[in-house]
Structures are given as C-alpha cells and as structure tokens.
Design a protein around this motif. Structure first.
Motif, PDB file in Angstrom:
ATOM      1  N   ASP A  77       8.984  10.336   2.485  1.00 38.95           N
ATOM      2  CA  ASP A  77       8.825  10.433   1.016  1.00 38.95           C
ATOM      3  C   ASP A  77       8.113  11.756   0.516  1.00 38.95           C
ATOM      4  N   GLY A  78       7.722  11.421  -0.609  1.00 36.17           N
ATOM      5  CA  GLY A  78       6.827  12.675  -1.148  1.00 36.17           C
ATOM      6  C   GLY A  78       7.795  13.788  -1.792  1.00 36.17           C
ATOM      7  N   GLY A  79       8.947  13.527  -1.712  1.00 32.01           N
ATOM      8  CA  GLY A  79      10.015  14.676  -2.246  1.00 32.01           C
ATOM      9  C   GLY A  79      10.721  15.215  -1.093  1.00 32.01           C
ATOM     10  N   SER A  80      10.661  14.587   0.162  1.00 31.82           N
ATOM     11  CA  SER A  80      11.346  15.197   1.199  1.00 31.82           C
ATOM     12  C   SER A  80      12.926  15.289   1.254  1.00 31.82           C
ATOM     13  N   MET A  83       0.775  -1.270  -0.123  1.00 28.02           N
ATOM     14  CA  MET A  83      -0.004  -0.019   0.022  1.00 28.02           C
ATOM     15  C   MET A  83       0.766   1.250   0.216  1.00 28.02           C
ATOM     16  N   VAL A  84       1.739   1.250   1.008  1.00 33.21           N
ATOM     17  CA  VAL A  84       2.595   2.578   0.909  1.00 33.21           C
ATOM     18  C   VAL A  84       3.623   2.634  -0.273  1.00 33.21           C
ATOM     19  N   ASP A  85       4.164   1.606  -0.911  1.00 34.11           N
ATOM     20  CA  ASP A  85       4.651   1.533  -2.121  1.00 34.11           C
ATOM     21  C   ASP A  85       3.998   2.396  -3.342  1.00 34.11           C
ATOM     22  N   ASP A  86       2.795   1.851  -3.366  1.00 34.80           N
ATOM     23  CA  ASP A  86       1.792   2.337  -4.443  1.00 34.80           C
ATOM     24  C   ASP A  86       1.455   3.944  -4.114  1.00 34.80           C
ATOM     25  N   LEU A  87       1.223   4.181  -2.964  1.00 34.48           N
ATOM     26  CA  LEU A  87       0.882   5.553  -2.674  1.00 34.48           C
ATOM     27  C   LEU A  87       1.936   6.462  -2.825  1.00 34.48           C
ATOM     28  N   ALA A  88       3.225   6.108  -2.341  1.00 38.05           N
ATOM     29  CA  ALA A  88       4.256   6.884  -2.577  1.00 38.05           C
ATOM     30  C   ALA A  88       4.642   7.053  -3.900  1.00 38.05           C
ATOM     31  N   ARG A 101       4.813  10.727  -8.691  1.00 40.47           N
ATOM     32  CA  ARG A 101       4.355  11.209 -10.085  1.00 40.47           C
ATOM     33  C   ARG A 101       3.802  12.518  -9.904  1.00 40.47           C
ATOM     34  N   VAL A 102       2.962  12.909  -9.034  1.00 45.88           N
ATOM     35  CA  VAL A 102       2.674  14.182  -8.963  1.00 45.88           C
ATOM     36  C   VAL A 102       3.639  15.062  -8.811  1.00 45.88           C
ATOM     37  N   VAL A 103       4.702  14.973  -7.930  1.00 41.02           N
ATOM     38  CA  VAL A 103       5.773  15.765  -7.578  1.00 41.02           C
ATOM     39  C   VAL A 103       6.585  16.094  -9.010  1.00 41.02           C
TER      40      VAL A 103
END
Length: 259
Positions: free
Chosen positions: A140-143, A76-81, A86-88
């Motif tokens: 994550d998220g580009g941190s 789940m975390v892999d898919d979400l990250a 991709r958005v970032v």
C-alpha cells in the motif's frame, strides 16, 4: 508527544518524521500529523517541501505490533491506508516541488512515502525494501504507482521477492535521483533547495503536473485498490501468521502455502 515536525521559512517547508527511537513508524497518529503538516505546507503556498526523518532510519513502515494488538485489524489497516493515501495524493497534487531525503532504512510504506516526492535524495547508508509479502500483506502507500517510475517487472521484483536495495541500486533502477555520502547529504539537500528556489516556480509546477498526470493518470483509483487489498490480507490467515512470525522473529508458515 508530536512525531512530526514542521518548519516553514523563505518559501521552504521542512517536514520531518520525529520518532527516531522507534524507527519513525507510520502509525495512525503519525500519519495524521503528517497529513496536517502537508496540508499546512499547501496552505502556506511554499515553493519547496523537504520531507525527511530524524535519526538513522527514514521509516520502518507500519507498526506491526499494533496490527497484532488491534481488535479489528481489517478496519485499522483500512483507516491507516486511506489516511496515508491522502497524504500521498496531497504530495502529488501540491504545487510545491517535494524533495524527500532518505538515510538508513526505508521499509514497507516508508518506500512509497519517500517515492511520493518529486525528487528523492539518498545517503549512501540508505536501504529500501517493501517487505509486505513477508508478513502476508499486499503493498500500500502508493507502492503500485512504482510501476510508473520503475517499470512493471522491477516493481514486481520488489513486491514479490522483497530484496533490500542499496542506495546506489535504488538510483540505478530509478527510485532515487541522487546518492551522496552520509556526511554530505544535508549540504546536498540545501543545494537542491537553492537550485529550485532560483528557478521559475510556474514552470516547475507545470512540469511536475504534466509528468505526474501522464505517468499515473489514475493514481487515486490505484491507491483505493491498494487499501481494499491490504485490509483483506491483514485479516487473512496468512496476514495473521505473517505478523505473528515477524514479532516472534521466526520464519512464517503461511497457510496458503501449505500443500
């Protein structure tokens, strides 16, 4: 119900997180909608994108209760990250100038999402905290890309000690471009949009890409490393304990810290 709103007019796309009752969490469905909105803005070939959030909170980040309930939290975390990354990447690569508008709390992935913009405007009420290691996760998220905008030691300070930065502190370290009184924030956003719209779009696009590619030449590789790290941390004993402690509103007792 949609949790992301999209409006486009006069060369300006406005994308708004719209789940204020829950603090605009970055759930799989919300991140999917956000990605579609960003791709729509690219297809519309807009000059400016304004990324904001409804309510008193920009985003609480990931939905920790969903992590606890997941049958396979690692997947789940892999898919979400990957979806969020991709958005970032799309925000970084698009020709539009992206302006994020932060009021209230930006936590977890909400911080790098706001920082994915080219200009970050904040209300005086804004607060920023990464908070990942509090639940045994890695950022994550580009941190990790914050090392380019904040510097390595400031980024490590945010990632390891999880301080809550005020809007003014965030401006002082380079996370935020401008801080405005809450009541004046909307007007300030419109002033910035008008200034950008009056300028040379081709020059702005060139400046954006030159500076981004110089500051973070391997951004997508860094985002992939974040995915691999956070998925492993989410499935670890520390990650499970961190989530349980967060939901139980108690201090965590991480197995890796036990003598």
């Amino acid at each position: 119900m949609s949790t992301v709103e999209y409006e486009q007019r006069d060369g300006v796309a406005r994308i708004r997180l719209a789940d204020p009752e829950r603090g605009n969490p970055l759930t799989p469905s919300t991140v999917g909608e956000l990605g579609r909105a960003v791709r729509r803005a690219r297809a519309d070939d807009v000059h400016v994108v304004v990324l904001s959030a409804a309510g008193r909170t920009f985003s609480v980040g990931g939905d920790v209760s969903a992590f606890a309930a997941a049958a396979d939290v690692e997947q789940m975390v892999d898919d979400l990250a990957e979806s969020l990354h991709r958005v970032v990447s799309d925000l970084h690569r698009m020709d539009a100038v992206v302006v994020s508008v932060v009021q209230g709390t930006a936590a977890g992935a909400g911080v790098p999402l706001a920082a994915a913009a080219d200009l970050v405007l904040a209300a005086e009420s804004a607060r920023f905290t990464l908070a990942y290691t509090r639940i045994g996760f890695s950022p994550d998220g580009g941190s990790t890309l914050l090392t380019a905008s904040l510097g390595l030691h400031r980024a490590l300070h945010l990632a390891l000690l999880n301080p809550v930065l005020s809007a003014e502190e965030a401006r002082a370290v380079g996370l935020v471009a401008r801080v405005h009184p809450d009541a004046e924030l909307d007007a300030a956003v419109e002033d910035v949009v008008a200034t950008l719209r009056a300028g040379s779009r081709t020059a702005q696009v060139a400046a954006k890409h030159l500076l981004r590619e110089t500051a973070t030449p391997a951004a997508e590789a860094a985002l992939r490393r974040e995915t691999l790290s956070i998925r492993a941390r989410a499935a670890s004993a520390d990650g499970r304990e961190g989530v349980a402690a967060f939901l139980g509103k108690r201090p965590p007792h991480f197995p890796s810290s036990t003598p």
